[in-house]
Scaffold this active site. Structure first.
Site, PDB file in Angstrom:
ATOM      1  N   SER A  25       0.864  -1.185   0.000  1.00 40.59           N
ATOM      2  CA  SER A  25       0.000   0.000   0.000  1.00 40.59           C
ATOM      3  C   SER A  25       0.895   1.229   0.000  1.00 40.59           C
ATOM      4  O   SER A  25       2.010   1.174   0.541  1.00 40.59           O
ATOM      5  CB  SER A  25      -0.862   0.013   1.266  1.00 40.59           C
ATOM      6  OG  SER A  25      -1.484   1.273   1.424  1.00 40.59           O
ATOM      7  N   TYR A  66      -1.167  -0.507  10.345  1.00 34.12           N
ATOM      8  CA  TYR A  66      -1.337  -0.874   8.933  1.00 34.12           C
ATOM      9  C   TYR A  66      -0.122  -0.387   8.146  1.00 34.12           C
ATOM     10  O   TYR A  66       0.453  -1.130   7.351  1.00 34.12           O
ATOM     11  CB  TYR A  66      -2.623  -0.244   8.392  1.00 34.12           C
ATOM     12  CG  TYR A  66      -2.933  -0.571   6.943  1.00 34.12           C
ATOM     13  CD1 TYR A  66      -3.489  -1.793   6.581  1.00 34.12           C
ATOM     14  CD2 TYR A  66      -2.680   0.359   5.932  1.00 34.12           C
ATOM     15  CE1 TYR A  66      -3.786  -2.082   5.256  1.00 34.12           C
ATOM     16  CE2 TYR A  66      -2.965   0.077   4.608  1.00 34.12           C
ATOM     17  CZ  TYR A  66      -3.519  -1.149   4.277  1.00 34.12           C
ATOM     18  OH  TYR A  66      -3.809  -1.440   2.960  1.00 34.12           O
TER      19      TYR A  66
HETATM   20  N1  LIG Z   1      -8.654  -0.837  -1.464  1.00 32.08           N
HETATM   21  C1  LIG Z   1      -7.648  -0.021  -1.229  1.00 32.08           C
HETATM   22  O1  LIG Z   1      -7.784   1.213  -1.293  1.00 32.08           O
HETATM   23  C2  LIG Z   1      -6.279  -0.582  -0.932  1.00 32.08           C
HETATM   24  C3  LIG Z   1      -5.195   0.303  -0.956  1.00 32.08           C
HETATM   25  C4  LIG Z   1      -3.932  -0.181  -0.692  1.00 32.08           C
HETATM   26  C5  LIG Z   1      -3.745  -1.518  -0.414  1.00 32.08           C
HETATM   27  N2  LIG Z   1      -4.789  -2.364  -0.389  1.00 32.08           N
HETATM   28  C6  LIG Z   1      -4.540  -3.776  -0.095  1.00 32.08           C
HETATM   29  O2  LIG Z   1      -5.189  -4.570  -1.054  1.00 32.08           O
HETATM   30  C7  LIG Z   1      -5.443  -5.861  -0.487  1.00 32.08           C
HETATM   31  C8  LIG Z   1      -6.879  -6.248  -0.801  1.00 32.08           C
HETATM   32  O3  LIG Z   1      -7.750  -5.393  -0.096  1.00 32.08           O
HETATM   33  P1  LIG Z   1      -9.147  -4.864  -0.699  1.00 32.08           P
HETATM   34  O4  LIG Z   1      -9.053  -3.407  -0.746  1.00 32.08           O
HETATM   35  O5  LIG Z   1      -9.509  -5.614  -1.892  1.00 32.08           O
HETATM   36  O6  LIG Z   1     -10.108  -5.189   0.538  1.00 32.08           O
HETATM   37  P2  LIG Z   1     -11.282  -6.244   0.739  1.00 32.08           P
HETATM   38  O7  LIG Z   1     -12.302  -6.130  -0.324  1.00 32.08           O
HETATM   39  O8  LIG Z   1     -11.675  -6.052   2.162  1.00 32.08           O
HETATM   40  O9  LIG Z   1     -10.543  -7.637   0.556  1.00 32.08           O
HETATM   41  C9  LIG Z   1      -9.720  -8.189   1.537  1.00 32.08           C
HETATM   42  C10 LIG Z   1      -9.618  -9.668   1.268  1.00 32.08           C
HETATM   43  O10 LIG Z   1      -8.732 -10.236   2.239  1.00 32.08           O
HETATM   44  C11 LIG Z   1      -9.354 -11.393   2.737  1.00 32.08           C
HETATM   45  N3  LIG Z   1      -8.897 -11.666   4.103  1.00 32.08           N
HETATM   46  C12 LIG Z   1      -8.907 -10.836   5.163  1.00 32.08           C
HETATM   47  N4  LIG Z   1      -8.461 -11.488   6.256  1.00 32.08           N
HETATM   48  C13 LIG Z   1      -8.171 -12.749   5.855  1.00 32.08           C
HETATM   49  C14 LIG Z   1      -7.699 -13.912   6.521  1.00 32.08           C
HETATM   50  N5  LIG Z   1      -7.423 -13.926   7.822  1.00 32.08           N
HETATM   51  N6  LIG Z   1      -7.510 -15.026   5.792  1.00 32.08           N
HETATM   52  C15 LIG Z   1      -7.776 -15.043   4.470  1.00 32.08           C
HETATM   53  N7  LIG Z   1      -8.244 -14.004   3.782  1.00 32.08           N
HETATM   54  C16 LIG Z   1      -8.439 -12.863   4.480  1.00 32.08           C
HETATM   55  C17 LIG Z   1     -10.849 -11.158   2.672  1.00 32.08           C
HETATM   56  O11 LIG Z   1     -11.544 -12.393   2.519  1.00 32.08           O
HETATM   57  P3  LIG Z   1     -12.375 -13.145   3.650  1.00 32.08           P
HETATM   58  O12 LIG Z   1     -12.980 -12.105   4.541  1.00 32.08           O
HETATM   59  O13 LIG Z   1     -13.382 -13.927   2.870  1.00 32.08           O
HETATM   60  O14 LIG Z   1     -11.389 -14.020   4.346  1.00 32.08           O
HETATM   61  C18 LIG Z   1     -10.960 -10.376   1.379  1.00 32.08           C
HETATM   62  O15 LIG Z   1     -11.091 -11.243   0.275  1.00 32.08           O
HETATM   63  C19 LIG Z   1      -5.120  -5.738   1.003  1.00 32.08           C
HETATM   64  O16 LIG Z   1      -3.846  -6.286   1.266  1.00 32.08           O
HETATM   65  C20 LIG Z   1      -5.101  -4.247   1.237  1.00 32.08           C
HETATM   66  O17 LIG Z   1      -4.273  -3.876   2.339  1.00 32.08           O
HETATM   67  C21 LIG Z   1      -6.071  -1.929  -0.646  1.00 32.08           C
END
Ligand SMILES: NC(=O)c1ccc[n+]([C@@H]2O[C@H](COP(=O)([O-])OP(=O)(O)OC[C@H]3O[C@@H](n4cnc5c(N)ncnc54)[C@H](OP(=O)(O)O)[C@@H]3O)[C@@H](O)[C@H]2O)c1
Length: 267
Positions: A161, A175
């Site tokens: 991130s 984070y």
């Molecule tokens: N969206 C943004 O603005 C943004 C920006 C920078 C970085 N990121 C990074 O992008 C990645 C994806 O995030 P997202 O934005 O797509 O959020 P999201 O829609 O909340 O997706 C997060 C995913 O992680 C899974 N997860 C969480 N805890 C878990 C666990 N203990 N075991 C297995 N799976 C787990 C969730 O699945 P389950 O709940 O089904 O397990 C979900 O599929 C993350 O690493 C986040 O830090 C996102």
């Protein structure tokens, strides 16, 4: 254009065309049940990879597998809580048994902390570090160990991130720390495994539409006012970066963190 003008919405559509040839390669994507991970699984499958989609919500993974299957791709849903270290090895073994050696790993699962450092209970500290940092380390090692034994090359892409580089003090210190750790993990494992043909890179997104950012926007309001292009990213804006990092054409690129943030934040 002056500061008050708005920009157009992203033009990239939801359809996914094949742009590189990943035929015959097996990929694991963590956190594929929503947001960016779901899209990563779809993109890899559309480009010929056979994908193992993992997360805790199995129903969502089954839905994703059906979508990928109806588009002509291969996706096997496997339930995995990435904080469960024992299950990590089992899942990589199952993926290999079902589809073949795993040569692409996308460490995408992650959680926010949404809390000031002094207010975090220890169990939340553990959960953030176990999900965001320990899991990518353990999974990368499990996949690399098998590739090294079988003398196969591989590509690991960690989802970091921009928060790993910059933190403005609004309640996401751990984070930020965890994602800075992901950046260092990317660099350190890349040099350790370069001689085995295993490349380790990371993508550092800015604010993108997902369940995680929905929660953030709910807490903090419309964040796009502070962004020069007045928009957040859509998951499909990461397609090209992911494909670049798993493509044979980027063979020399390893230990790199690519920021994809539309110029939203400072440098
Ligand atoms: N969206 C943004 O603005 C943004 C920006 C920078 C970085 N990121 C990074 O992008 C990645 C994806 O995030 P997202 O934005 O797509 O959020 P999201 O829609 O909340 O997706 C997060 C995913 O992680 C899974 N997860 C969480 N805890 C878990 C666990 N203990 N075991 C297995 N799976 C787990 C969730 O699945 P389950 O709940 O089904 O397990 C979900 O599929 C993350 O690493 C986040 O830090 C996102």
């Amino acid at each position: 254009m002056d500061d008050t003008e708005t920009t157009t919405e992203p033009t990239i559509g939801a359809t996914i065309g094949a742009t590189i040839d990943l035929d015959g390669q097996v990929a694991i994507v963590t956190g594929a049940s929503s947001g960016l991970g779901r899209r990563f699984a779809q993109v890899l499958a559309a480009n010929g990879a056979r994908v193992v989609a993992t997360a805790r919500r199995l129903d969502r993974l089954e839905d994703l597998a059906a979508d990928i299957g109806s588009a002509g791709g291969t996706c096997v849903p496997l339930q995995l809580d990435v904080t469960d270290a024992a299950r990590i090895a089992d899942t990589v073994a199952a993926a290999e048994r079902l589809l073949g050696p795993v040569q692409i790993l996308v460490n995408n699962a992650g959680i926010p902390d949404a809390q000031y450092a002094t207010k975090m209970p220890v169990d939340l500290v553990d959960r953030v570090l176990d999900t965001n940092l320990r899991a990518p380390f353990l999974l990368s090692c499990e996949v690399a160990r098998r590739l090294i034994e079988q003398q196969l090359p591989g590509r690991i892409v960690n989802i970091s991130s921009v928060g790993g580089f910059h933190y403005a003090g609004g309640g996401a210190a751990l984070y930020s720390i965890s994602k800075a750790g992901v950046n260092r993990l990317t660099e350190a494992l890349a040099v350790e495994w370069a001689k085995f043909g295993i490349n380790v890179n990371a993508i550092a997104p800015g604010l993108f539409a997902s369940e995680m950012s929905d929660g953030m926007i709910e807490r903090m309001g419309d964040l796009t006012r502070a962004f020069p292009r007045r928009r957040i990213g859509q998951p499909e804006h990461l397609d090209s970066t992911l494909l670049y990092l798993v493509s044979p054409e980027s063979e020399m690129v390893t230990g790199t963190v690519v920021k994809v943030d539309d110029g939203q934040g400072p440098r």
